[in-house]
Design a protein around this motif. Structure first.
Motif, PDB file in Angstrom:
ATOM      1  N   THR A  99       8.694  15.241   9.402  1.00 18.40           N
ATOM      2  CA  THR A  99       8.685  14.196  10.420  1.00 18.40           C
ATOM      3  C   THR A  99       9.274  14.685  11.736  1.00 18.40           C
ATOM      4  O   THR A  99      10.034  15.655  11.777  1.00 18.40           O
ATOM      5  CB  THR A  99       9.488  12.970   9.932  1.00 18.40           C
ATOM      6  N   THR A 132       2.715   6.474  11.668  1.00 19.92           N
ATOM      7  CA  THR A 132       3.253   5.114  11.569  1.00 19.92           C
ATOM      8  C   THR A 132       2.265   4.026  12.000  1.00 19.92           C
ATOM      9  O   THR A 132       2.514   2.842  11.754  1.00 19.92           O
ATOM     10  CB  THR A 132       4.540   4.968  12.415  1.00 19.92           C
ATOM     11  N   ASN A 153       0.760   8.214   1.884  1.00 20.45           N
ATOM     12  CA  ASN A 153       0.782   8.277   3.348  1.00 20.45           C
ATOM     13  C   ASN A 153      -0.449   9.017   3.857  1.00 20.45           C
ATOM     14  O   ASN A 153      -1.212   9.613   3.079  1.00 20.45           O
ATOM     15  CB  ASN A 153       2.073   8.957   3.829  1.00 20.45           C
ATOM     16  N   THR A 167       0.283   1.097   6.982  1.00 22.08           N
ATOM     17  CA  THR A 167       0.816   2.458   6.939  1.00 22.08           C
ATOM     18  C   THR A 167       2.074   2.497   6.075  1.00 22.08           C
ATOM     19  O   THR A 167       2.746   1.481   5.902  1.00 22.08           O
ATOM     20  CB  THR A 167       1.187   2.946   8.349  1.00 22.08           C
ATOM     21  N   ASN A 168       2.354   3.669   5.547  1.00 19.15           N
ATOM     22  CA  ASN A 168       3.605   3.859   4.803  1.00 19.15           C
ATOM     23  C   ASN A 168       3.947   5.339   4.803  1.00 19.15           C
ATOM     24  O   ASN A 168       3.099   6.192   5.088  1.00 19.15           O
ATOM     25  CB  ASN A 168       3.486   3.317   3.380  1.00 19.15           C
ATOM     26  N   LEU A 169       5.178   5.644   4.473  1.00 21.09           N
ATOM     27  CA  LEU A 169       5.655   7.024   4.442  1.00 21.09           C
ATOM     28  C   LEU A 169       6.099   7.412   3.043  1.00 21.09           C
ATOM     29  O   LEU A 169       6.954   8.283   2.871  1.00 21.09           O
ATOM     30  CB  LEU A 169       6.821   7.202   5.439  1.00 21.09           C
ATOM     31  N   TRP A 172       4.276  11.099  15.230  1.00 22.29           N
ATOM     32  CA  TRP A 172       4.973   9.830  14.954  1.00 22.29           C
ATOM     33  C   TRP A 172       3.984   8.658  15.029  1.00 22.29           C
ATOM     34  O   TRP A 172       3.951   7.805  14.130  1.00 22.29           O
ATOM     35  CB  TRP A 172       6.106   9.661  15.963  1.00 22.29           C
ATOM     36  N   VAL A 189      13.802   4.926  12.808  1.00 22.76           N
ATOM     37  CA  VAL A 189      12.437   4.376  12.762  1.00 22.76           C
ATOM     38  C   VAL A 189      11.424   5.339  12.151  1.00 22.76           C
ATOM     39  O   VAL A 189      10.318   4.936  11.772  1.00 22.76           O
ATOM     40  CB  VAL A 189      11.972   3.969  14.180  1.00 22.76           C
ATOM     41  N   PHE A 190      11.775   6.633  12.073  1.00 19.51           N
ATOM     42  CA  PHE A 190      10.878   7.646  11.505  1.00 19.51           C
ATOM     43  C   PHE A 190      11.760   8.605  10.693  1.00 19.51           C
ATOM     44  O   PHE A 190      12.233   9.604  11.208  1.00 19.51           O
ATOM     45  CB  PHE A 190      10.153   8.389  12.635  1.00 19.51           C
ATOM     46  N   HIS A 207      13.335  11.053   1.598  1.00 16.78           N
ATOM     47  CA  HIS A 207      13.976  10.975   2.902  1.00 16.78           C
ATOM     48  C   HIS A 207      15.375  11.577   2.815  1.00 16.78           C
ATOM     49  O   HIS A 207      16.049  11.501   1.790  1.00 16.78           O
ATOM     50  CB  HIS A 207      14.072   9.524   3.372  1.00 16.78           C
TER      51      HIS A 207
END
Length: 423
Positions: free
Chosen positions: A304, A202, A219, A212-214, A198, A295-296, A42
């Motif tokens: 993303t 999610t 993912n 769910t996960n990123l 999105w 949030v994303f 991220h």
């Protein structure tokens, strides 16, 4: 019919390609200044801006290349062929190091691979009639697929996705949207992509997982890659691809935002009004991206939705500044270097990836440790640059800058001779 080139756009493209060349060619990947590396996961570094900036620029350029909307079978074929040529150029990067020729090894094999590179480059960037361009692109694409899925050991794990592949796909979709839809529809399409991605990422867990996960490799996008691209993904990640299937979808929105900005620049409004509107749009997109990041998270590998609007905002602001300085204030001092890079991006994209690979394939005894082998690229860095700097990160950067300087000389020659390499 095409409009007169927008110099600020060429300069922006040149800045982007030049930065790409610097970050892709350090003296040593073990010693690189942090801003010249991608974010670990991220987040967003300057390096993470290169790819979305180029897609954005391509979107802007579409309306300048086709100012008169005229759609027919011939236009469709030209768009498809150009997209396929870009795709095939990108895939060749991945095939280059796997090419086998009659049992050749060492330098003879490298020479053979470079000869094939010249043939592929000419076939995909040569100026032929439209039918021959299509035939060559389709034929080369078919050969790639046959080799990749033939079971031949040398090609069974060759990577299929990549940067130019994604750009080719986006160019195809964005061009058709431009010719067949209104700006309102294009905007709604981009918004739908971003909101839909999105929601999917999610709310829909990867099969086998309850939530769910990123995170890396677990993912939904990673799962899709592992199923559809099994055996043909980036070797570094292995189980997923940073230019994979699902993450390509939101990148289309990056191209569409560029497309909308291009149509703004092509409008009849006063230049200063266009610059103001771009500045406002850029600020709004940056703020939206930062808010969405809560949030994303902004993430290049997943591309993303927050990453899309944030980087598109930065690209819009950058273009607004360049447009004001170059096309409105007519201040062009110091832009020549970036201009010569910006008008010939494809030859840089193609060869700047091939040349380092070829140098790595040429090995010989290490002068310091004769029992060990050293490749030509490491030799040039270790003996030609590194000894002159106490800071290894500076040495690594200087090596990249020398590479850029050599390219600048070559591109300057091409510019002077009006030699432009296009797909």
């Amino acid at each position: 019919m095409t409009k007169e080139r927008l110099i600020s756009l060429d300069v922006f493209r040149g800045l982007t390609i030049l930065l790409m060349t610097i970050v892709n060619n350090p003296g040593s990947w073990a010693t690189v200044y942090p801003p010249l590396l991608h974010s670990e996961w991220h987040g967003c570094t300057p390096t993470d801006l290169v790819f979305p900036f180029f897609i954005f620029i391509m979107g802007v350029a579409i309306s300048f290349a086709m100012p008169t909307k005229s759609y027919d079978s011939e236009t469709f074929n030209k768009i498809l062929t150009r997209s396929l040529r870009m795709f095939c150029l990108g895939v060749f990067f991945n095939f280059f190091g796997n090419i086998q020729l009659f049992g050749l090894e060492g330098i003879p094999l490298v020479i053979g691979r470079l000869f094939i590179t010249a043939l592929i480059g000419y076939a995909l960037m040569g100026n032929f009639n439209s039918k021959l361009k299509t035939y060559l692109a389709v034929s080369i694409f078919a050969v790639y697929l046959i080799l990749a899925y033939s079971g031949i050991e040398a090609y069974q794990n060759v990577r299929l996705p990549g940067v130019l592949q994604r750009i080719g796909i986006i160019y195809f979709i964005a061009s058709l949207l431009y010719l067949k839809t209104t700006q309102k529809t294009q905007l709604l399409f981009a918004i739908g992509i971003l909101l839909g991605y999105w929601a999917v990422m999610t709310l829909v867990p990867a099969p086998g997982l309850e939530i769910t996960n990123l995170e890396k490799g677990t993912n939904l996008a990673a799962w899709v890659d592992s199923v559809v691209l099994k055996g043909h993904m980036w070797a570094v990640t292995n189980t997923w691809d940073p230019e994979g299937i699902l993450s390509t979808i939101p990148s289309i929105a990056t191209g569409i935002i560029g497309l909308l900005i291009g149509q703004l620049l092509n409008s009849s409004s006063l230049k200063i009004e266009k610059a103001k509107k771009m500045a406002i749009i850029g600020v709004v997109l940056i703020c939206l991206g930062l808010a969405w990041n809560i949030v994303f998270p902004i993430n290049k590998a997943l591309w993303t939705s927050s990453y899309v609007v944030y980087t598109a905002g930065l690209a819009t602001i950058t273009l607004a500044i360049l447009y004001y300085c170059i096309d409105i204030a007519n201040y062009k001092k110091g832009t020549k270097l970036f201009l010569i890079w910006g008008v010939n991006p494809m030859i840089v994209f193609f060869l700047s990836e091939i040349i380092p690979q070829a140098f790595v394939m040429i090995t010989f005894p290490n002068p310091k440790i004769p029992a060990e082998q050293i490749n030509l690229l490491d030799y040039l860095y270790s003996f030609g640059v590194q000894p002159f700097f106490s800071n290894p990160m500076t040495a690594s950067l200087v090596f990249a800058l020398i590479y850029v300087a050599l390219w600048s000389i070559l591109l300057g020659y091409f510019y002077k001779k009006k030699m432009y390499f296009k797909v």
